[in-house]
Structures are given as C-alpha cells and as structure tokens.
Design an enzyme around this catalytic site. Structure first.
Site, PDB file in Angstrom:
ATOM      1  N   ASN A   9     -61.232-152.782   5.007  1.00 52.37           N
ATOM      2  CA  ASN A   9     -59.660-152.897   5.555  1.00 52.37           C
ATOM      3  C   ASN A   9     -59.468-152.037   6.697  1.00 52.37           C
ATOM      4  O   ASN A   9     -59.140-150.673   5.958  1.00 52.37           O
ATOM      5  CB  ASN A   9     -58.911-153.196   4.603  1.00 52.37           C
ATOM      6  CG  ASN A   9     -57.416-152.991   4.959  1.00 52.37           C
ATOM      7  OD1 ASN A   9     -57.177-153.538   6.254  1.00 52.37           O
ATOM      8  ND2 ASN A   9     -56.407-152.937   3.987  1.00 52.37           N
ATOM      9  N   LYS A  11     -57.055-152.057   8.344  1.00 49.94           N
ATOM     10  CA  LYS A  11     -55.224-151.532   8.746  1.00 49.94           C
ATOM     11  C   LYS A  11     -55.110-151.646  10.190  1.00 49.94           C
ATOM     12  O   LYS A  11     -55.690-152.177  10.847  1.00 49.94           O
ATOM     13  CB  LYS A  11     -54.925-150.226   7.984  1.00 49.94           C
ATOM     14  CG  LYS A  11     -55.526-150.229   6.470  1.00 49.94           C
ATOM     15  CD  LYS A  11     -54.891-149.194   5.720  1.00 49.94           C
ATOM     16  CE  LYS A  11     -55.719-149.006   4.257  1.00 49.94           C
ATOM     17  NZ  LYS A  11     -54.855-148.494   3.465  1.00 49.94           N
ATOM     18  N   HIS A  95     -51.892-157.362   0.147  1.00 52.67           N
ATOM     19  CA  HIS A  95     -52.308-156.116   0.091  1.00 52.67           C
ATOM     20  C   HIS A  95     -51.105-155.246  -0.214  1.00 52.67           C
ATOM     21  O   HIS A  95     -49.920-155.624   0.304  1.00 52.67           O
ATOM     22  CB  HIS A  95     -52.674-155.597   1.450  1.00 52.67           C
ATOM     23  CG  HIS A  95     -53.362-154.332   1.420  1.00 52.67           C
ATOM     24  ND1 HIS A  95     -52.669-152.937   1.454  1.00 52.67           N
ATOM     25  CD2 HIS A  95     -54.698-153.746   1.356  1.00 52.67           C
ATOM     26  CE1 HIS A  95     -53.180-151.688   1.495  1.00 52.67           C
ATOM     27  NE2 HIS A  95     -54.377-152.370   1.188  1.00 52.67           N
ATOM     28  N   GLU A  97     -49.561-152.675   0.885  1.00 54.63           N
ATOM     29  CA  GLU A  97     -48.801-152.265   1.782  1.00 54.63           C
ATOM     30  C   GLU A  97     -48.148-153.202   2.359  1.00 54.63           C
ATOM     31  O   GLU A  97     -46.747-153.071   3.047  1.00 54.63           O
ATOM     32  CB  GLU A  97     -49.844-151.475   3.028  1.00 54.63           C
ATOM     33  CG  GLU A  97     -50.204-150.188   2.686  1.00 54.63           C
ATOM     34  CD  GLU A  97     -51.497-149.888   3.232  1.00 54.63           C
ATOM     35  OE1 GLU A  97     -52.119-150.509   4.295  1.00 54.63           O
ATOM     36  OE2 GLU A  97     -52.172-148.975   2.684  1.00 54.63           O
ATOM     37  N   GLU A 167     -56.511-153.053  -7.044  1.00 53.70           N
ATOM     38  CA  GLU A 167     -56.158-151.935  -6.061  1.00 53.70           C
ATOM     39  C   GLU A 167     -54.971-151.014  -6.674  1.00 53.70           C
ATOM     40  O   GLU A 167     -53.774-151.519  -6.232  1.00 53.70           O
ATOM     41  CB  GLU A 167     -55.839-152.116  -4.599  1.00 53.70           C
ATOM     42  CG  GLU A 167     -57.052-152.855  -3.885  1.00 53.70           C
ATOM     43  CD  GLU A 167     -56.989-152.588  -2.456  1.00 53.70           C
ATOM     44  OE1 GLU A 167     -58.042-152.151  -2.014  1.00 53.70           O
ATOM     45  OE2 GLU A 167     -55.983-152.739  -1.887  1.00 53.70           O
ATOM     46  N   GLY A 173     -55.330-144.594  -0.355  1.00 58.09           N
ATOM     47  CA  GLY A 173     -55.110-143.537   0.647  1.00 58.09           C
ATOM     48  C   GLY A 173     -54.945-142.345   0.375  1.00 58.09           C
ATOM     49  O   GLY A 173     -54.124-141.244   1.057  1.00 58.09           O
ATOM     50  N   SER A 213     -59.219-145.227  -2.527  1.00 52.86           N
ATOM     51  CA  SER A 213     -60.136-144.368  -2.155  1.00 52.86           C
ATOM     52  C   SER A 213     -61.746-144.350  -2.397  1.00 52.86           C
ATOM     53  O   SER A 213     -62.077-143.307  -3.080  1.00 52.86           O
ATOM     54  CB  SER A 213     -59.567-142.959  -2.858  1.00 52.86           C
ATOM     55  OG  SER A 213     -58.116-142.703  -2.295  1.00 52.86           O
TER      56      SER A 213
END
Ligand code: PEP
Length: 249
Positions: A9, A11, A95, A97, A167, A173, A213
C-alpha cells in the site's frame, strides 16, 4: 491450502515516473516468485502507469479506496467502473487511515465492499484495533464490530472472494509490529467469526493478511504462523528491494 498474498500500500507516495522506476527494479527480483499473489496499490494518478509497467508479469494492481456509487456528484471520488477500466484487479477498503482521518464508518466499508464485489474487484478489507482499545482489552469486541458491520450481510459466495487484512492501528507506520503470536491470535479470532457467520469451509479458505510495520527482517517470523496468509505492507513497499525481500520471504 491458502495461497499467500503480499500486498503493498503506497498511500500518498510516488509519481508516475517513480512508479515506472519502481516496477523496472521490482520485476526482475520477483520474476520467479510463483509462491504468492503479488499486489501493489499506488495512488490513483499512478494506476495507469503501474498497470502498464506490470503488463506481462504476475504482479496485479489495486486501488487504495473506491466510492460505492456508480457515478454522480461526488467530488474527488472514483468509482469501481473507473478502477476496472484503469486495469485494477483489486481495491483496499476500510484502511485505518481512511477510518481515522476521513471518518470512514463500518457502514461505508460495507457499501464499498458490496460495490467492489459487484464489479469483480478483489477487496482487501482492513480491520484492527487502536492502542487504546487493545489496552482496554477490547480487541475482540472491535474486531467483532468491524466484522459484523462490514461482512455480515454478504452471501457465502461473496464472502469467499474477499481478503481481510488485520492491521492493529498501533502497529501501522510506528515500527511497532505485533508479535507473530499476537497477530495469529487475532487472525484465529477472525477465522472463528467467519466460521460462525458463514461456514467452517469458507472460514478455512479465507485469506487473512497481517499489516503493521512489516519489514524484510520480520516477515519470515510472521509467515511461519499458519494463521497468517500474507502481509499488507506500507512503508517497506515503497522500496523495490525491500518489497522484493518481503515477497520472497
Ligand atoms: C499499511 O499502510 O497498511 C501499513 C501496514 O503500513 P506500515 O507497513 O508502514 O506500518
């Protein structure tokens, strides 16, 4: 036997030129990698360049999001038909985010998922708890809510076409990875929900990826868990060498 999936991904990273350079470097490194599905999700503006760059290889291209309506006055949004025309084979949905910064709800995830399935796109649907939720002992409650909100009205046939990415938000991240055992425990719980909501056979066939990560130096340990069917990789998918190492775990 579930076929592993390694998905990247990107982003909001990479221009078209950077996309072409990435695939020129990646393709030779994964040319013999037939043990897993390889998926990359670039930003919308680089989709066409990515599709062109992977032509003739086993790499498939996915989008990072989609709108559920077929068309309309939805400024800034993109439909499933547009993604299919651009050459996408899949799409990431829900996701963290998107949930965190753009207010995406379980209901929106569900609508996007239905639209993706209708368009024959392979959905990679993300679920996972925040640090606060984990520390409050609510991981299973959150996964249960996201599972029901996102998947409960799917038919069995539809459910068998989705991929779930577990996730944990606190691992995305941050450099903090869930241990392989922690990830496997959450995957086992999701598979139990799948068995209860659908059938044990459908649950056994469900591919559940871990994301948070993932790096070349921790992928092997994660993939050693029978419950972990692959990875959704953010930061480490931006570099061709590191993504290739993860693909070739
Ligand atoms: C992600 O964006 O889905 C992700 C897991 O990111 P990272 O690998 O950078 O933690």
């Amino acid at each position: 036997m579930r076929r592993p999936v390694i998905a990247g991904n990107w982003k909001m990273y990479k221009t078209q030129a950077e996309t072409r350079a990435f695939f020129a470097a990646l393709k030779p490194q994964v040319a013999g990698s037939t043990h897993c599905d390889i998926v990359v999700a670039p930003p919308y503006t680089a989709l066409a360049a990515a599709v062109e760059a992977v032509r003739g290889s086993a790499i498939s291209i996915a989008a990072q999001d989609v709108h559920w309506e077929k068309e309309g006055a939805f400024t800034g949004e993109v439909s499933t038909k547009m993604l299919v025309e651009a050459g996408c084979r899949g799409v990431i949905i829900g996701h963290s985010e998107r949930r965190q910064y753009f207010g995406e709800t379980d209901e929106a995830v569900h609508k996007k998922l239905k639209a993706a399935l209708e368009a024959d796109l392979v959905p990679i649907v993300c679920v996972g708890e925040t640090l606060k939720e984990r520390e409050a002992g609510q991981t299973e409650t959150v996964l249960n809510r996201q599972f029901r909100g996102g998947f409960s009205t799917l038919t069995g046939a539809e459910f068998s076409r989705i991929i779930i990415a577990y996730e944990p938000v606190w691992a995305i991240g941050t450099g903090r990875t869930a241990t392989p055992e922690m990830a496997a425990e959450a995957h086992r719980f999701l598979r139990q929900l799948a068995a209860a909501g659908f059938t044990p056979e459908r649950a056994a066939g469900l591919r559940i990826l871990y994301g948070g990560s993932v790096k070349p130096d921790n992928i092997k340990g994660l993939m050693a868990q029978v419950e972990i069917d692959g990875a959704l990789v953010g930061g480490a998918s931006l570099d061709a060498q590191s993504f290739a190492s993860i693909v070739n775990f």
